[in-house]
Design a protein around this motif. Structure first.
Motif, mmCIF file in Angstrom:
data_model
loop_
_atom_site.group_PDB
_atom_site.id
_atom_site.type_symbol
_atom_site.label_atom_id
_atom_site.label_comp_id
_atom_site.label_asym_id
_atom_site.label_seq_id
_atom_site.Cartn_x
_atom_site.Cartn_y
_atom_site.Cartn_z
ATOM 1 N N LEU A 52 11.719 30.660 50.543
ATOM 2 C CA LEU A 52 12.982 30.296 49.898
ATOM 3 C C LEU A 52 13.624 31.477 49.200
ATOM 4 N N MET A 53 12.812 32.216 48.437
ATOM 5 C CA MET A 53 13.379 33.331 47.682
ATOM 6 C C MET A 53 13.883 34.411 48.633
ATOM 7 N N PHE A 54 13.118 34.649 49.695
ATOM 8 C CA PHE A 54 13.519 35.667 50.673
ATOM 9 C C PHE A 54 14.891 35.328 51.243
ATOM 10 N N TYR A 55 15.054 34.059 51.642
ATOM 11 C CA TYR A 55 16.318 33.689 52.284
ATOM 12 C C TYR A 55 17.445 33.520 51.282
ATOM 13 N N LEU A 56 17.092 33.147 50.065
ATOM 14 C CA LEU A 56 18.112 33.055 49.027
ATOM 15 C C LEU A 56 18.740 34.423 48.799
ATOM 16 N N VAL A 57 17.867 35.429 48.665
ATOM 17 C CA VAL A 57 18.353 36.788 48.456
ATOM 18 C C VAL A 57 19.103 37.270 49.687
ATOM 19 N N ASP A 58 18.542 36.966 50.850
ATOM 20 C CA ASP A 58 19.130 37.397 52.110
ATOM 21 C C ASP A 58 20.516 36.792 52.291
ATOM 22 N N LEU A 59 20.595 35.494 52.067
ATOM 23 C CA LEU A 59 21.843 34.762 52.216
ATOM 24 C C LEU A 59 22.871 35.275 51.221
ATOM 25 N N ALA A 60 22.394 35.448 49.972
ATOM 26 C CA ALA A 60 23.296 35.867 48.903
ATOM 27 C C ALA A 60 23.884 37.238 49.201
ATOM 28 N N SER A 61 23.032 38.188 49.582
ATOM 29 C CA SER A 61 23.578 39.517 49.834
ATOM 30 C C SER A 61 24.306 39.559 51.178
ATOM 31 N N GLY A 62 24.034 38.574 52.045
ATOM 32 C CA GLY A 62 24.693 38.557 53.349
ATOM 33 C C GLY A 62 26.098 37.987 53.287
ATOM 34 N N SER A 63 26.305 36.880 52.549
ATOM 35 C CA SER A 63 27.623 36.277 52.593
ATOM 36 C C SER A 63 28.147 35.825 51.233
ATOM 37 N N ILE A 64 27.302 35.147 50.481
ATOM 38 C CA ILE A 64 27.813 34.530 49.257
ATOM 39 C C ILE A 64 28.324 35.564 48.260
ATOM 40 N N MET A 65 27.439 36.520 47.923
ATOM 41 C CA MET A 65 27.811 37.448 46.869
ATOM 42 C C MET A 65 28.971 38.366 47.261
ATOM 43 N N PRO A 66 29.015 38.925 48.487
ATOM 44 C CA PRO A 66 30.197 39.713 48.847
ATOM 45 C C PRO A 66 31.468 38.878 48.737
ATOM 46 N N GLY A 67 31.368 37.607 49.101
ATOM 47 C CA GLY A 67 32.512 36.712 48.973
ATOM 48 C C GLY A 67 32.937 36.597 47.517
ATOM 49 N N LEU A 68 31.944 36.437 46.658
ATOM 50 C CA LEU A 68 32.200 36.316 45.225
ATOM 51 C C LEU A 68 32.833 37.606 44.694
ATOM 52 N N ALA A 69 32.304 38.736 45.163
ATOM 53 C CA ALA A 69 32.816 40.029 44.730
ATOM 54 C C ALA A 69 34.295 40.148 45.109
ATOM 55 N N ALA A 70 34.622 39.724 46.334
ATOM 56 C CA ALA A 70 35.996 39.782 46.795
ATOM 57 C C ALA A 70 36.872 38.866 45.942
ATOM 58 N N LEU A 71 36.317 37.697 45.631
ATOM 59 C CA LEU A 71 37.039 36.717 44.818
ATOM 60 C C LEU A 71 37.391 37.306 43.452
ATOM 61 N N VAL A 72 36.358 37.906 42.834
ATOM 62 C CA VAL A 72 36.553 38.507 41.513
ATOM 63 C C VAL A 72 37.611 39.597 41.589
ATOM 64 N N GLU A 73 37.527 40.410 42.632
ATOM 65 C CA GLU A 73 38.439 41.528 42.763
ATOM 66 C C GLU A 73 39.874 41.039 42.990
ATOM 67 N N ASN A 74 40.033 40.028 43.837
ATOM 68 C CA ASN A 74 41.370 39.530 44.142
ATOM 69 C C ASN A 74 42.004 38.814 42.964
ATOM 70 N N ASN A 75 41.211 38.027 42.261
ATOM 71 C CA ASN A 75 41.780 37.189 41.213
ATOM 72 C C ASN A 75 41.872 37.866 39.863
ATOM 73 N N PHE A 76 40.884 38.700 39.555
ATOM 74 C CA PHE A 76 40.867 39.294 38.222
ATOM 75 C C PHE A 76 41.160 40.785 38.258
ATOM 76 N N GLY A 77 41.277 41.314 39.445
ATOM 77 C CA GLY A 77 41.564 42.734 39.561
ATOM 78 C C GLY A 77 40.425 43.616 39.099
ATOM 79 N N ILE A 78 39.218 43.029 38.971
ATOM 80 C CA ILE A 78 38.071 43.831 38.557
ATOM 81 C C ILE A 78 37.291 44.204 39.806
ATOM 82 N N GLU A 79 37.092 45.492 39.976
ATOM 83 C CA GLU A 79 36.252 45.892 41.095
ATOM 84 C C GLU A 79 34.801 45.675 40.720
#
Lengths: 241, 334, 307
Positions: free
Chosen positions: B267-294
């Motif tokens: 579970l932890m392996f795939y959680l990290v894998d999934l997060a760094s694969g799609s979720i977190m980059p998506g979140l990073a983009a969201l933060v950057e687009n909405n709050f202008g924070i890189e």
């Protein structure tokens, strides 16, 4: 029949920090007897028996078991030698089943005939003896207080000890349970030396052949129940204190 | 008793059967699972000490690293072949476990945690200090050509998977046998109430040392296997992080359950894998687009996940997944 | 004949040695502040705060943000920006720590093992937040003033000496607060017996949150003082955490006096050793020493056994 000493203590002292909790000159527990240790709260009863079974080392003095010096022996080795101790504060394995609680001390004893059936048989026999056999698979912490006390005693019995030390075994038991308990200890005492710390005088008088009275860590009096009852010093300590 | 043996056989058989399917359709997960099985072996060893004996070590990476370096350095510098090097690696971990156990088990609770942490830290620093041989954090690789046992090429994905599965199965079944044995009952009793166990005539020190050495041996076997199967050894595996990981995996899967370590590691392996694969980059983009924070760091936010998982588990699910399952539905789960 | 040639090791040049001692003193000062925070938290709460180094890091990183913001908006001399940072950052960090205490540690009933696991979690979360919003680079903060003191061999940064003086003053204040004021009495009462303290109307929850905040705040002050000398980086918490651990354990867990003595000892020796010799070996020996002290002398090298 001449009495044979089972446990002897000489000059036993225990200090906690600057406080002298126990200072017992000479103490002898004879083979086959039922001994009660009584005394007011804070008299050092638990500390005294804890020294005998090795829960902590004495500050000074010597302890002999069957003529052998066991002063420096760690607690678990004393148990192997035949000194069993049941705790004042119920100290069972709450998350485990009654069966596992009793199987643990039982397996210590029957390591040689290491068959599962022997272990099971012996464990169930002990549970039967205290009347808990039908609850063997239930969790210990789910039991009533009285049953937990009985389990505690069963764990001591399962060790088949030479000396069974019971620390306030009837505390918190109902009257009917106390009657059963007295019968059980009388039965146990036929093959085991019993030493119990007890506050309930009814239990003491029903069971004890000898009584040791502790006060302020010292032995105030020692003798048969009748002698203790008529002892002036004991009366002042209890009534005047 | 029978039920739990059957359950474990089924799990192992399942891992055996999905191999060809994974290789054909999901080569990526095939590779992952081989790695997970090795790491889960590490977690199984950790669980014996933490889950069953109740000793929380913060320095298990030293045993993993002892196995890894014991094996890999012999191959690299001594030019040993794989099999004897592997066994010496395990032996290194066992010996280290014995030494550390003798010292660390004189302490309890928090003291034990810090002592193991400190010993592990000194081993990590030692690996860095002998940079000349270990190549420090950068590490070194073991050439493909030497990674074979008796003509069997361990770099072949299928062989590698089965080698990892065999190691994992051995350790899993060993842990099952242990916890259902008399010694296992004593270990659990020590976890529940050490003083009472002593007063029933067992020497807690001896049993704890036994648990620690077994645990260290399995960690070392995992470390040596990692070096052999994935051809790499580096000081990162000796760092604090790799001591925290098995704790996290076991906490997630369920401390004191035989199958918890495997579940937690997956579970932890795939959680990290999934997060760094799609979720977190998506979140990073969201933060950057909405709050202008890189927020470039957010893209590979495994630290956040590990941190959150630790806090949430210890707050809300200290028994882990299988521990809760056992409590509610399957009381016989070992 | 030169007697130094008989020594088993090479005698360093006196100038180098002096530099080592000076660097060591600066390190010892900041280390003592940081370790004092860890020691107070352990002493009063029995909590081993593994995230302590991250509160330090947070102090440094925030100092960069604050000085950067001030110099871009208000402008003014460097000491103004730095002064504001020195006020704002420790308070912010203390507030975050108090929040962690309320939201996490309190709910764990301060169980020693669970709190260690939780503070490891906090460590990772804070590290990630710093990485995310501050980035992976190390950035300098300008010193509030820039003057050099001329020594026989070389000029030395006056700011560093100010750091030492400020640390000593702060430690004295903490010492006085803990031993001479009502706050100290309340803290000790809570430490001695939580339930009784509660019964006497001491707001135990707030005391705990306050102690945890104070511990983190001390680390943050140390960090703000150090950023003009060392740059702020999201991974900078590991080193002081390890050193603070070493100090607190050698000094005797929870013993304030022991902690300060050990901080001076470790800080000086680390400063001298890392200026002159190979630091990794010294660290290996130091961590092993700590482990051995815990095993064989848990009351610490300088502490006395608690009654």
């Amino acid at each position: 029949m001449a009495a044979i000493a089972q446990i002897q203590a000489e000059g036993l002292v225990k200090d906690f920090g600057g406080l002298r909790a126990v200072d017992v000159g000479q103490f002898t527990l004879n083979k086959g007897e039922i001994r009660a240790v009584i005394g007011p709260n804070g008299a050092g009863k638990t500390t005294f028996v804890s020294l005998l079974c090795g829960r902590f080392p004495p500050s000074a003095g010597r302890i002999m078991f069957g003529g052998k010096d066991i002063t420096a022996m760690p607690a678990h080795d004393r148990v192997a030698l035949g000194i069993a101790y049941t705790f004042q504060i119920t100290s069972i394995f709450g998350n485990l089943s009654l069966y596992d609680n009793v199987a643990l001390p039982t397996q210590r004893r029957i390591t040689l005939s290491s068959e599962r059936s022997a272990l099971k048989q012996s464990t169930m026999a002990t549970l039967e003896r205290v009347g808990l056999a039908d609850r063997a698979q239930e969790t210990a912490s789910a039991q009533s207080y009285g049953h937990q006390r009985l389990l505690e005693v069963a764990m001591g019995l399962a060790l088949a000890p030479k000396v069974l030390i019971l620390d306030e075994p009837t505390q918190g038991l109902a009257d009917s349970e106390i009657t059963d308990f007295i019968a059980l200890i009388k039965d146990v005492a036929r093959e085991t030396t019993v030493m119990l710390i007890e506050h309930n005088m009814q239990v003491v008088m029903a069971l004890a052949e000898q009584i040791t009275v502790l006060d302020g860590g010292r032995i105030l009096a020692e003798g048969s129940p009748d002698e203790i009852r008529s002892n002036k010093a004991v009366q002042t300590a209890y009534l005047g204190g | 008793m029978i039920r739990s043996i059957v359950l474990h056989i089924v799990v192992i058989a399942g891992l055996f059967l999905i191999e060809s399917f994974l290789l054909e359709h999901y080569a990526y997960h095939h590779g992952n699972l081989a790695r997970i099985l090795v790491l889960a072996t590490y977690a199984v060893g950790y669980n014996i000490l933490f889950g069953y004996t109740g000793l929380l070590s913060l320095g298990h990476a030293m045993f993993f690293a002892a196995g890894m370096y014991g094996c890999a350095l012999l191959i690299r510098i001594g030019e040993w072949s794989i099999a004897p090097a592997f066994f010496v690696g395990v032996l290194c971990a066992l010996t280290l476990g014995l030494i550390v156990g003798f010292l660390a088990l004189r302490t309890i609770g928090v003291g034990f945690m810090i002592v193991t942490l400190m010993f592990a830290q000194s081993i990590y620093l030692t690996a860095l200090y002998y940079n000349e041989y270990t190549r420090g954090d950068e590490g070194f690789s073991i050439p493909q050509t030497v990674r074979s046992i008796g003509g069997i090429d361990l770099t072949d994905p299928t062989t590698r998977y089965f080698a990892a599965l065999i190691l994992f199965s051995i350790c899993l079944l060993m842990s099952l046998a242990l916890v259902q044995s008399k010694a296992g009952r004593v270990l659990i009793a020590i976890r529940e109430n050490e003083d009472r166990t002593r007063m029933l005539g067992f020497n807690p020190f001896r049993y704890k040392l036994f648990a620690l050495v077994i645990s260290a041996g399995m960690a070392g076997a995992a470390g040596a296997a990692y070096a052999v199967l994935f051809g790499y050894a580096g000081a990162t595996f000796a760092s604090v992080q790799y001591s925290i990981f098995p704790l996290l995996w076991v906490l997630l899967g369920g401390p004191g359950t035989t199958l918890g370590p495997l579940l937690g590691t997956i579970l932890m392996f795939y959680l990290v894998d999934l997060a760094s694969g799609s979720i977190m980059p998506g979140l990073a983009a969201l933060v950057e687009n909405n709050f202008g924070i890189e927020a470039p760091g957010l893209a590979s936010a495994y630290l956040l996940l590990v941190g959150l998982a630790l806090v949430l588990l210890v707050l809300f699910a200290p028994k882990g997944l299988l521990g809760s399952v056992r409590e509610r539905w399957v009381p016989w789960l070992p | 004949m030169d007697l130094t040639s008989l020594l088993p090791f090479e005698m360093p040049h006196p100038a180098l040695l002096a530099a080592g001692v000076l660097e060591g003193t600066v390190l010892a000062a900041v280390l003592a502040l940081t370790a004092l925070g860890l020691s107070i938290v352990f002493g009063f709460m029995r909590v081993v705060n593994v995230a302590h180094g991250e509160f330090y890091m947070l102090g440094a990183v925030l100092a960069w943000f604050v000085t950067d913001l001030v110099s871009r908006t208000i402008g003014g001399p460097p000491w103004l920006a730095f002064g504001i940072a020195l006020m704002v950052c420790p308070l912010t960090v203390a507030a975050i720590a108090a929040l962690c205490d309320r939201m996490i540690l309190k709910r764990l009933n301060y169980d020693p093992e669970a709190t260690i696991v939780a503070t490891i979690g906090i460590l990772y979360i804070l590290q990630q937040l710093a990485l995310t919003f501050y980035g992976p680079d190390a950035r300098p903060v300008q010193a509030p003033f820039d003057f050099r003191i001329q020594l026989p061999w070389f000029g030395y940064s006056g700011y560093k000496l100010i750091v030492v003086a400020a640390s000593i003053v702060l430690m004295l204040i903490v010492w006085l607060v803990l031993t001479r004021t009502k706050i100290g009495i309340i803290m000790r009462a809570t430490q001695y017996d939580r339930e009784t303290a509660q019964a006497f109307g001491i707001p135990v929850d707030r005391v705990y949150a306050g102690v945890f905040a104070l511990g983190a705040g001390l680390a943050a002050i140390g960090a703000v003082l150090i950023v003009p000398i060392q740059q702020a980086h999201y991974l900078m918490g590991g080193e002081p955490l390890l050193l603070a651990f070493i100090v607190v354990i050698l000094g005797g867990l929870g013993s304030l006096r022991g902690t300060i003595v050990a901080a001076i000892f470790i800080g000086l020796s680390d400063g001298i050793i890392s200026t002159l010799y190979e630091p990794t070996l010294a660290k290996i020996l130091a961590t092993l020493l700590v482990a051995m002290v815990l095993v064989f002398r848990p009351q610490g090298l300088f502490g006395t056994r608690a009654a």
